[in-house]
Design a protein around this motif. Structure first.
Motif, PDB file in Angstrom:
ATOM      1  N   LEU A 229     -15.875 -10.563 -15.289  1.00 51.82           N
ATOM      2  CA  LEU A 229     -15.387  -9.205 -15.036  1.00 51.82           C
ATOM      3  C   LEU A 229     -15.643  -8.801 -13.585  1.00 51.82           C
ATOM      4  O   LEU A 229     -14.773  -8.222 -12.923  1.00 51.82           O
ATOM      5  N   GLY A 230     -16.839  -9.114 -13.090  1.00 50.66           N
ATOM      6  CA  GLY A 230     -17.165  -8.780 -11.703  1.00 50.66           C
ATOM      7  C   GLY A 230     -16.303  -9.532 -10.712  1.00 50.66           C
ATOM      8  O   GLY A 230     -15.856  -8.967  -9.708  1.00 50.66           O
ATOM      9  N   ALA A 231     -16.073 -10.821 -10.977  1.00 55.39           N
ATOM     10  CA  ALA A 231     -15.241 -11.616 -10.079  1.00 55.39           C
ATOM     11  C   ALA A 231     -13.802 -11.092 -10.072  1.00 55.39           C
ATOM     12  O   ALA A 231     -13.174 -10.983  -9.009  1.00 55.39           O
ATOM     13  N   ALA A 232     -13.286 -10.754 -11.252  1.00 58.19           N
ATOM     14  CA  ALA A 232     -11.936 -10.206 -11.327  1.00 58.19           C
ATOM     15  C   ALA A 232     -11.851  -8.873 -10.590  1.00 58.19           C
ATOM     16  O   ALA A 232     -10.846  -8.571  -9.934  1.00 58.19           O
ATOM     17  N   ALA A 233     -12.910  -8.058 -10.686  1.00 56.88           N
ATOM     18  CA  ALA A 233     -12.944  -6.788  -9.960  1.00 56.88           C
ATOM     19  C   ALA A 233     -12.929  -7.017  -8.456  1.00 56.88           C
ATOM     20  O   ALA A 233     -12.296  -6.254  -7.702  1.00 56.88           O
ATOM     21  N   MET A 234     -13.611  -8.065  -7.988  1.00 57.67           N
ATOM     22  CA  MET A 234     -13.610  -8.374  -6.556  1.00 57.67           C
ATOM     23  C   MET A 234     -12.217  -8.786  -6.095  1.00 57.67           C
ATOM     24  O   MET A 234     -11.752  -8.358  -5.035  1.00 57.67           O
ATOM     25  N   PHE A 235     -11.533  -9.613  -6.885  1.00 51.99           N
ATOM     26  CA  PHE A 235     -10.158  -9.988  -6.555  1.00 51.99           C
ATOM     27  C   PHE A 235      -9.283  -8.744  -6.429  1.00 51.99           C
ATOM     28  O   PHE A 235      -8.518  -8.594  -5.473  1.00 51.99           O
ATOM     29  N   ALA A 236      -9.384  -7.839  -7.425  1.00 53.66           N
ATOM     30  CA  ALA A 236      -8.561  -6.633  -7.414  1.00 53.66           C
ATOM     31  C   ALA A 236      -8.920  -5.741  -6.232  1.00 53.66           C
ATOM     32  O   ALA A 236      -8.047  -5.136  -5.603  1.00 53.66           O
ATOM     33  N   SER A 237     -10.208  -5.658  -5.909  1.00 53.14           N
ATOM     34  CA  SER A 237     -10.656  -4.830  -4.789  1.00 53.14           C
ATOM     35  C   SER A 237     -10.079  -5.328  -3.471  1.00 53.14           C
ATOM     36  O   SER A 237      -9.534  -4.542  -2.676  1.00 53.14           O
ATOM     37  N   PHE A 238     -10.169  -6.633  -3.236  1.00 52.07           N
ATOM     38  CA  PHE A 238      -9.669  -7.188  -1.980  1.00 52.07           C
ATOM     39  C   PHE A 238      -8.143  -7.100  -1.902  1.00 52.07           C
ATOM     40  O   PHE A 238      -7.579  -6.904  -0.817  1.00 52.07           O
ATOM     41  N   ALA A 239      -7.472  -7.235  -3.051  1.00 51.74           N
ATOM     42  CA  ALA A 239      -6.022  -7.077  -3.066  1.00 51.74           C
ATOM     43  C   ALA A 239      -5.635  -5.636  -2.745  1.00 51.74           C
ATOM     44  O   ALA A 239      -4.626  -5.387  -2.074  1.00 51.74           O
ATOM     45  N   SER A 240      -6.431  -4.678  -3.199  1.00 53.04           N
ATOM     46  CA  SER A 240      -6.186  -3.270  -2.898  1.00 53.04           C
ATOM     47  C   SER A 240      -6.426  -2.988  -1.414  1.00 53.04           C
ATOM     48  O   SER A 240      -5.637  -2.289  -0.767  1.00 53.04           O
ATOM     49  N   ILE A 241      -7.507  -3.537  -0.864  1.00 56.65           N
ATOM     50  CA  ILE A 241      -7.808  -3.347   0.564  1.00 56.65           C
ATOM     51  C   ILE A 241      -6.691  -3.902   1.433  1.00 56.65           C
ATOM     52  O   ILE A 241      -6.354  -3.330   2.475  1.00 56.65           O
ATOM     53  N   ALA A 242      -6.078  -5.002   1.002  1.00 53.42           N
ATOM     54  CA  ALA A 242      -5.008  -5.609   1.788  1.00 53.42           C
ATOM     55  C   ALA A 242      -3.763  -4.731   1.850  1.00 53.42           C
ATOM     56  O   ALA A 242      -2.963  -4.849   2.788  1.00 53.42           O
ATOM     57  N   ARG A 243      -3.590  -3.833   0.882  1.00 56.39           N
ATOM     58  CA  ARG A 243      -2.359  -3.053   0.773  1.00 56.39           C
ATOM     59  C   ARG A 243      -2.528  -1.575   1.108  1.00 56.39           C
ATOM     60  O   ARG A 243      -1.531  -0.875   1.305  1.00 56.39           O
ATOM     61  N   LEU A 244      -3.762  -1.088   1.136  1.00 54.21           N
ATOM     62  CA  LEU A 244      -4.033   0.324   1.388  1.00 54.21           C
ATOM     63  C   LEU A 244      -4.970   0.466   2.578  1.00 54.21           C
ATOM     64  O   LEU A 244      -5.510  -0.524   3.086  1.00 54.21           O
ATOM     65  N   SER A 245      -5.180   1.690   2.992  1.00 51.47           N
ATOM     66  CA  SER A 245      -6.226   1.936   3.981  1.00 51.47           C
ATOM     67  C   SER A 245      -7.582   1.732   3.315  1.00 51.47           C
ATOM     68  O   SER A 245      -7.709   1.795   2.078  1.00 51.47           O
ATOM     69  N   LEU A 246      -8.608   1.493   4.120  1.00 53.17           N
ATOM     70  CA  LEU A 246      -9.949   1.290   3.556  1.00 53.17           C
ATOM     71  C   LEU A 246     -10.414   2.525   2.793  1.00 53.17           C
ATOM     72  O   LEU A 246     -11.034   2.406   1.726  1.00 53.17           O
TER      73      LEU A 246
ATOM     74  N   GLN B 110       9.065   9.840  -2.986  1.00 57.23           N
ATOM     75  CA  GLN B 110       9.885   9.447  -1.843  1.00 57.23           C
ATOM     76  C   GLN B 110      11.183   8.783  -2.317  1.00 57.23           C
ATOM     77  O   GLN B 110      11.242   8.205  -3.408  1.00 57.23           O
ATOM     78  N   THR B 111      12.214   8.890  -1.505  1.00 61.59           N
ATOM     79  CA  THR B 111      13.500   8.276  -1.864  1.00 61.59           C
ATOM     80  C   THR B 111      13.386   6.748  -1.890  1.00 61.59           C
ATOM     81  O   THR B 111      14.002   6.082  -2.715  1.00 61.59           O
ATOM     82  N   THR B 112      12.603   6.181  -0.989  1.00 61.27           N
ATOM     83  CA  THR B 112      12.356   4.740  -0.986  1.00 61.27           C
ATOM     84  C   THR B 112      10.873   4.503  -1.284  1.00 61.27           C
ATOM     85  O   THR B 112      10.013   4.873  -0.491  1.00 61.27           O
ATOM     86  N   VAL B 113      10.612   3.916  -2.432  1.00 63.05           N
ATOM     87  CA  VAL B 113       9.240   3.694  -2.867  1.00 63.05           C
ATOM     88  C   VAL B 113       8.672   2.473  -2.163  1.00 63.05           C
ATOM     89  O   VAL B 113       9.317   1.420  -2.079  1.00 63.05           O
ATOM     90  N   ASP B 114       7.455   2.616  -1.641  1.00 60.78           N
ATOM     91  CA  ASP B 114       6.756   1.514  -0.981  1.00 60.78           C
ATOM     92  C   ASP B 114       6.049   0.686  -2.060  1.00 60.78           C
ATOM     93  O   ASP B 114       4.990   1.051  -2.554  1.00 60.78           O
ATOM     94  N   ASP B 115       6.671  -0.434  -2.420  1.00 57.71           N
ATOM     95  CA  ASP B 115       6.128  -1.268  -3.495  1.00 57.71           C
ATOM     96  C   ASP B 115       4.761  -1.832  -3.138  1.00 57.71           C
ATOM     97  O   ASP B 115       3.914  -2.029  -4.018  1.00 57.71           O
ATOM     98  N   THR B 116       4.532  -2.097  -1.851  1.00 59.15           N
ATOM     99  CA  THR B 116       3.245  -2.652  -1.431  1.00 59.15           C
ATOM    100  C   THR B 116       2.122  -1.668  -1.695  1.00 59.15           C
ATOM    101  O   THR B 116       1.070  -2.031  -2.245  1.00 59.15           O
ATOM    102  N   ARG B 117       2.333  -0.401  -1.324  1.00 60.77           N
ATOM    103  CA  ARG B 117       1.303   0.608  -1.547  1.00 60.77           C
ATOM    104  C   ARG B 117       1.105   0.886  -3.035  1.00 60.77           C
ATOM    105  O   ARG B 117      -0.017   1.067  -3.496  1.00 60.77           O
ATOM    106  N   LEU B 118       2.182   0.911  -3.787  1.00 59.40           N
ATOM    107  CA  LEU B 118       2.049   1.127  -5.232  1.00 59.40           C
ATOM    108  C   LEU B 118       1.244  -0.006  -5.872  1.00 59.40           C
ATOM    109  O   LEU B 118       0.413   0.231  -6.761  1.00 59.40           O
ATOM    110  N   ALA B 119       1.501  -1.233  -5.424  1.00 61.46           N
ATOM    111  CA  ALA B 119       0.709  -2.360  -5.925  1.00 61.46           C
ATOM    112  C   ALA B 119      -0.753  -2.198  -5.530  1.00 61.46           C
ATOM    113  O   ALA B 119      -1.660  -2.510  -6.318  1.00 61.46           O
TER     114      ALA B 119
END
Length: 310
Positions: free
Chosen positions: A88-105, A156-165
């Motif tokens: 669970l912790g490892a999966a949370a780390m994967f999700a966290s880093f994937a979120s950091i890659a797509r959003l602001s810190l 927004q009229t054009t949804v940013d799929d990267t940010r939504l992910a």
């Protein structure tokens, strides 16, 4: 029988040191996130997880050895529970880093504060705990915070799929972290914190290297330094946090949990040149209030049992 709390060595009750260590751990975790963000555009998430875990192992093992918990303290009678918590912790780390890659810190970090809210929900649904007013209020505030953060993207009229992910990965990270914390609570009754941390790091290493067939990048020297830095800073951040709870009661440290959001905000402004958005400023007090209410409810539940200790 002696009260265990009264038998606690006096020199371990050092609240000022504990608070300093907790604030330092938040700054170190933020530094780790900065390194992750710096390479996230060019290095796959699995590779980042592997380096972060591998180079966090050395300071962690040294810390456990100094405390006399390595290797003897790693013995366990609950390997399957460790496996579940670590997964669970490892999966949370994967999700966290994937979120950091797509959003602001700041945005990715803020979503992590939903963990107490998810923990409250999990306590009701899984552990059949009572749905108190505190828990309901925490869930409502946290939900409103997420809506304030995400709704402008959907409008927004054009949804940013990267940010939504990125928002999706951030919410997943908070959910997985909540379940991991429930397992930590269960394991802490019989297992040492060092063993819990060690097996989590090893599981994250294995999970990271398992992504090798899907493609890893050959890092440049600067990227390699960032990957190593993420591991070292992450390892020392965990050690500081562990020591903080050793020297100071969790209730005293709770208010300083929320100072950690300041470091990602500063990193966005100073290092990455990303201004704070109006949705973030609206979501910030809502999410933090929801997390604080959920944490306060847990503290209120713990205090009666603590007072009844013989």
């Amino acid at each position: 029988m002696k009260n265990e709390s009264s038998a606690k060595p006096q020199h371990l009750d050092r609240p000022a040191l504990g608070i300093i260590l907790r604030i330092l751990s938040g700054a170190l975790f933020a530094a780790m996130a900065v390194f992750v963000k710096a390479v996230s555009a060019d290095v796959p998430v699995g590779q980042i997880v592997f380096f972060r875990s591998t180079f966090a192992l050395a300071p962690l093992v040294c810390f456990l050895w100094i405390r006399g918990e390595f290797p003897g303290g790693l013995a366990t009678r609950r390997p399957l529970d460790h496996l579940l918590r670590s997964a669970l912790g490892a999966a949370a780390m994967f999700a966290s880093f994937a979120s950091i890659a797509r959003l602001s810190l700041a945005e990715a970090t803020l979503l992590g504060y939903l963990s107490p809210v998810f923990t409250a929900i999990a306590g009701v649904l899984i552990l059949s705990e009572r749905a108190t007013v505190w828990r309901v209020a925490g869930v409502i505030l946290g939900t409103l915070g997420v809506l304030a953060l995400v709704w402008p993207e959907l409008g927004q009229t054009t949804v940013d799929d990267t940010r939504l992910a990125g928002f999706g990965f951030g919410l997943l990270m908070g959910l997985l972290t909540a379940f991991a914390l429930i397992m930590v609570r269960s394991l802490s009754r019989t297992e040492s914190p060092g063993a819990i941390a060690f097996y989590f790091v090893v599981a994250s290493m294995i999970g990271g290297i398992a992504t090798l067939p899907f493609g890893w990048a050959v890092p440049s020297l600067s990227q390699l330094l960032c990957l190593v830095g993420a591991g070292i800073f992450g390892g020392f951040a965990h050690i500081c946090m562990t020591l903080a709870f050793r020297y100071t009661e969790a209730s005293r440290l709770a208010p300083f949990e929320y100072l950690a959001i300041l470091w990602p905000i500063l990193a966005d402004l100073v290092l990455f040149g990303q201004p704070l958005t109006h949705p973030f400023l609206l979501a910030l007090p809502l999410v933090l209030s929801g997390a604080a209410v959920a944490a306060l409810e847990a503290k209120r539940r713990a205090s009666p049992s603590k007072s009844k200790t013989p």
